[in-house]
Each structure stands twice: as C-alpha cells, then as structure tokens.
Design a protein around this motif. Structure first.
Motif, PDB file in Angstrom:
ATOM      1  N   GLN A   4       0.811  -1.214   0.000  1.00 22.33           N
ATOM      2  CA  GLN A   4       0.000   0.000   0.000  1.00 22.33           C
ATOM      3  C   GLN A   4       0.850   1.273   0.000  1.00 22.33           C
ATOM      4  OE1 GLN A   4      -3.533   0.131  -0.268  1.00 22.33           O
ATOM      5  NE2 GLN A   4      -3.007  -1.931  -0.918  1.00 22.33           N
ATOM      6  N   SER A   5       2.076   1.164   0.456  1.00 23.72           N
ATOM      7  CA  SER A   5       2.949   2.341   0.478  1.00 23.72           C
ATOM      8  C   SER A   5       3.401   2.752  -0.919  1.00 23.72           C
ATOM      9  CB  SER A   5       4.169   2.080   1.358  1.00 23.72           C
ATOM     10  OG  SER A   5       4.898   0.971   0.875  1.00 23.72           O
ATOM     11  N   THR A   6       3.143   1.934  -1.929  1.00 26.36           N
ATOM     12  CA  THR A   6       3.548   2.257  -3.298  1.00 26.36           C
ATOM     13  C   THR A   6       2.450   2.942  -4.103  1.00 26.36           C
ATOM     14  OG1 THR A   6       2.845   0.136  -4.233  1.00 26.36           O
ATOM     15  CG2 THR A   6       5.089   0.253  -3.335  1.00 26.36           C
ATOM     16  N   TRP A   7       1.261   3.016  -3.573  1.00 24.05           N
ATOM     17  CA  TRP A   7       0.136   3.616  -4.312  1.00 24.05           C
ATOM     18  C   TRP A   7       0.221   5.132  -4.243  1.00 24.05           C
ATOM     19  CZ3 TRP A   7      -3.795   1.061  -6.987  1.00 24.05           C
ATOM     20  CH2 TRP A   7      -3.670  -0.322  -6.985  1.00 24.05           C
ATOM     21  N   PRO A   8       0.308   5.816  -5.401  1.00 21.90           N
ATOM     22  CA  PRO A   8       0.470   7.278  -5.414  1.00 21.90           C
ATOM     23  C   PRO A   8      -0.609   8.029  -4.648  1.00 21.90           C
ATOM     24  CG  PRO A   8       0.814   6.383  -7.605  1.00 21.90           C
ATOM     25  CD  PRO A   8       0.313   5.258  -6.740  1.00 21.90           C
ATOM     26  N   GLU A   9      -1.838   7.540  -4.651  1.00 20.56           N
ATOM     27  CA  GLU A   9      -2.923   8.253  -3.972  1.00 20.56           C
ATOM     28  C   GLU A   9      -2.949   8.007  -2.459  1.00 20.56           C
ATOM     29  OE1 GLU A   9      -4.606   4.391  -5.589  1.00 20.56           O
ATOM     30  OE2 GLU A   9      -3.393   5.966  -6.424  1.00 20.56           O
ATOM     31  N   ASN A  10      -2.074   7.157  -1.952  1.00 22.17           N
ATOM     32  CA  ASN A  10      -2.024   6.878  -0.515  1.00 22.17           C
ATOM     33  C   ASN A  10      -1.090   7.891   0.161  1.00 22.17           C
ATOM     34  OD1 ASN A  10      -2.193   5.775   2.001  1.00 22.17           O
ATOM     35  ND2 ASN A  10      -1.981   3.674   1.296  1.00 22.17           N
ATOM     36  N   THR A  11      -1.437   9.149   0.039  1.00 21.77           N
ATOM     37  CA  THR A  11      -0.598  10.245   0.510  1.00 21.77           C
ATOM     38  C   THR A  11      -0.252  10.146   2.003  1.00 21.77           C
ATOM     39  OG1 THR A  11      -1.539  11.637  -1.202  1.00 21.77           O
ATOM     40  CG2 THR A  11      -0.377  12.761   0.580  1.00 21.77           C
ATOM     41  N   PRO A  12      -1.194   9.854   2.901  1.00 21.96           N
ATOM     42  CA  PRO A  12      -0.824   9.795   4.327  1.00 21.96           C
ATOM     43  C   PRO A  12       0.231   8.723   4.625  1.00 21.96           C
ATOM     44  CG  PRO A  12      -3.205   9.962   4.092  1.00 21.96           C
ATOM     45  CD  PRO A  12      -2.653   9.719   2.719  1.00 21.96           C
ATOM     46  N   LEU A  13       0.095   7.551   4.048  1.00 19.20           N
ATOM     47  CA  LEU A  13       1.072   6.489   4.303  1.00 19.20           C
ATOM     48  C   LEU A  13       2.422   6.840   3.681  1.00 19.20           C
ATOM     49  CD1 LEU A  13       1.863   3.782   5.445  1.00 19.20           C
ATOM     50  CD2 LEU A  13       0.896   2.699   3.407  1.00 19.20           C
ATOM     51  N   GLU A  15       3.642   9.796   3.152  1.00 18.08           N
ATOM     52  CA  GLU A  15       4.255  10.839   3.975  1.00 18.08           C
ATOM     53  C   GLU A  15       4.821  10.237   5.263  1.00 18.08           C
ATOM     54  OE1 GLU A  15       5.881  14.305   5.043  1.00 18.08           O
ATOM     55  OE2 GLU A  15       5.034  13.810   3.082  1.00 18.08           O
ATOM     56  N   ALA A  16       4.118   9.267   5.835  1.00 18.26           N
ATOM     57  CA  ALA A  16       4.623   8.591   7.037  1.00 18.26           C
ATOM     58  C   ALA A  16       5.935   7.868   6.727  1.00 18.26           C
ATOM     59  CB  ALA A  16       3.581   7.612   7.571  1.00 18.26           C
ATOM     60  N   VAL A  17       6.020   7.235   5.562  1.00 11.50           N
ATOM     61  CA  VAL A  17       7.254   6.551   5.151  1.00 11.50           C
ATOM     62  C   VAL A  17       8.395   7.553   5.029  1.00 11.50           C
ATOM     63  CG1 VAL A  17       8.359   5.319   3.238  1.00 11.50           C
ATOM     64  CG2 VAL A  17       6.092   4.618   4.000  1.00 11.50           C
ATOM     65  N   ARG A  18       8.132   8.688   4.440  1.00 16.44           N
ATOM     66  CA  ARG A  18       9.171   9.722   4.288  1.00 16.44           C
ATOM     67  C   ARG A  18       9.727  10.159   5.646  1.00 16.44           C
ATOM     68  NH1 ARG A  18       5.463  11.738   0.413  1.00 16.44           N
ATOM     69  NH2 ARG A  18       6.281  11.509  -1.690  1.00 16.44           N
TER      70      ARG A  18
END
Length: 85
Positions: A4-13, A15-18
């Motif tokens: 799920q961290s690879t999906w472009p529209e999953n902005t909150p996740l 950003e959390a990874v960053r």
C-alpha cells in the motif's frame, strides 16, 4: 512496509514513510491482497518486495542498496537472528 505504500494516492502512508526513520522499517508481504501499485499478479507475494523496496528508497531519497542493507539489519535485530541461544 507493504504494498500500500507504493500507491500514489495513498498520501498519508507515503508521507509517514518519508518521515519514518529508516532504522524502523521492515519490508513484508504478509497481506496477500495489499499488493503494490501496478503489480499484475493476483496475490501479493515475496516477488513484490523489490518493487516495495525501490519505492520506499525513492520516497526517502536514498539508494536501493542502503534501503536493502538497512532493512536487512533491521530484520536481524527485530527477530534476534544471529544471536547465540
């Protein structure tokens, strides 16, 4: 981290990874239905770890070698591997 961290529209996740320290990240594929963006297989498998690692490295602005080495060390530490019992 999983697909799920690879999906472009999953902005909150994403950003959390960053923001997450690299030393706190493990890679996994335990969820068969949370496959990476564009992954063509029906179910998520360990083959998708390369794509997940590449995407997370890109999000963090680091080379894939650093990503793989650090997540390997994280796994060893987390699971207590290499320790004499």
């Amino acid at each position: 981290m999983e697909g799920q961290s690879t999906w472009p529209e999953n902005t909150p996740l994403r950003e959390a990874v960053r923001r997450m320290p690299l030393e706190a990240i493990l890679l996994e594929t335990d969820s068969p239905f949370q496959k990476p963006f564009g992954y063509c297989e029906k179910l998520n498998t360990s083959h998708s770890l390369v794509q997940i690692a590449n995407e997370i490295a890109a999000l963090k602005g680091i080379k894939i070698e650093e990503m793989l080495n650090t997540t390997y060390e994280n796994s060893v530490r987390f699971f207590g591997l290499g320790k004499d019992k």
